[in-house]
Design a protein around this motif. Sequence first.
Motif, short mmCIF file in Angstrom:
data_model
loop_
_atom_site.label_atom_id
_atom_site.label_comp_id
_atom_site.label_asym_id
_atom_site.label_seq_id
_atom_site.Cartn_x
_atom_site.Cartn_y
_atom_site.Cartn_z
N ARG A 56 0.76 -1.08 -0.02
CA ARG A 56 0.01 0.05 0.00
C ARG A 56 0.80 1.05 0.00
NH1 ARG A 56 -2.59 -0.62 5.08
NH2 ARG A 56 -0.82 -1.91 5.61
N GLU A 57 0.54 2.16 -0.49
CA GLU A 57 1.00 3.68 -0.72
C GLU A 57 1.07 4.31 0.87
OE1 GLU A 57 -2.99 3.75 -1.55
OE2 GLU A 57 -1.77 2.96 -2.85
N LEU A 58 1.97 5.18 0.75
CA LEU A 58 2.06 5.87 2.15
C LEU A 58 1.01 6.81 2.44
CD1 LEU A 58 5.96 6.65 1.90
CD2 LEU A 58 4.90 5.16 3.63
N PRO A 59 0.59 7.35 3.44
CA PRO A 59 -0.38 8.44 3.53
C PRO A 59 0.03 9.46 3.04
CG PRO A 59 -0.58 6.94 5.47
CD PRO A 59 0.58 6.53 4.83
N LEU A 60 -0.64 10.24 2.36
CA LEU A 60 -0.22 11.62 1.75
C LEU A 60 -0.69 12.71 2.80
CD1 LEU A 60 0.66 13.46 -0.60
CD2 LEU A 60 -1.89 13.59 -1.22
N ILE A 61 0.27 13.65 3.02
CA ILE A 61 -0.26 14.89 3.76
C ILE A 61 -0.20 16.03 2.64
CG2 ILE A 61 0.62 16.57 5.55
CD1 ILE A 61 2.00 14.09 6.82
N LYS A 62 -1.65 16.74 2.63
CA LYS A 62 -1.78 17.68 1.78
C LYS A 62 -0.98 19.06 2.38
CE LYS A 62 -6.21 15.88 1.05
NZ LYS A 62 -7.62 16.38 0.99
N THR A 63 -0.30 19.84 1.66
CA THR A 63 0.51 21.04 1.95
C THR A 63 0.05 22.19 1.24
OG1 THR A 63 2.28 20.48 0.59
CG2 THR A 63 2.48 19.45 2.73
N GLU A 64 0.35 23.21 1.90
CA GLU A 64 0.29 24.35 1.40
C GLU A 64 1.49 25.61 1.61
OE1 GLU A 64 -3.42 26.68 2.33
OE2 GLU A 64 -4.60 25.23 1.33
N ILE A 65 1.85 26.20 0.90
CA ILE A 65 2.77 27.18 0.98
C ILE A 65 2.19 28.61 1.23
CG2 ILE A 65 5.07 28.38 0.35
CD1 ILE A 65 5.42 25.65 -1.12
N ARG A 66 2.24 29.38 2.28
CA ARG A 66 1.73 30.63 2.60
C ARG A 66 3.05 31.34 3.22
NH1 ARG A 66 -3.21 28.76 6.39
NH2 ARG A 66 -4.20 27.04 4.83
N ASN A 67 3.44 32.33 2.14
CA ASN A 67 4.34 33.39 3.03
C ASN A 67 5.85 32.72 3.18
OD1 ASN A 67 2.58 35.65 2.65
ND2 ASN A 67 1.78 35.32 4.79
N GLY A 68 6.08 31.86 2.53
CA GLY A 68 7.26 31.26 2.41
C GLY A 68 7.27 30.07 3.68
#
Length: 176
Positions: free
Chosen positions: A152-164
């Motif tokens: 099975r694949e690794l659980p994905l963590i959704k990310t966002e970049i805000r102000n660096g």
Amino acid sequence: MTDKKKYKRNQKDSNDDMINLVDNLNRDDDVKYNRRAFLKSAVGASVALGLATLPFSVKAMLESDEEEEAFKIVSLDKVPKGSSYNFAYPTEADTALLIHTEEGEIKAYNNKCTHLQCPVFYEKEENVLLCPCHKGYFSVENGHPTAGPPQRELPLIKTEIRNGVVYAVGRKVRHG
């Protein structure tokens, strides 16, 4: 017809056990334990179990629509291209790995191998995620296993970049 002949007509002609097998049947048991009663019980139990799980299904659907709170991981300038950063998400017990690829992409996964929960490490030279316990390899691009025992694949963590700054904004456990 005399009563004597009437009684003889209902008697068995033989004392053989195979012929007298029906003597132990009781009409009340036959009506009580028949196929229709069994099917009614089975359908009733299925409906009861389905209704009992309905609140849990509704709760799961409502929770999946909720936005998760953004969790600050690290400032992007502290993770140069081609390196990784360890952090904990969504709880302190859940270790995770943020990867800043050579191409400048940000990827994040929970870093417990899906085979036996060993830690997963980023290998820059091969651009893979490696589980050293049993030589399990995962793709950096999507977290899918590429070699070894993990299925099975690794659980994905959704990310966002805000102000660096890199934030974790959700987690997706994928199957298939």
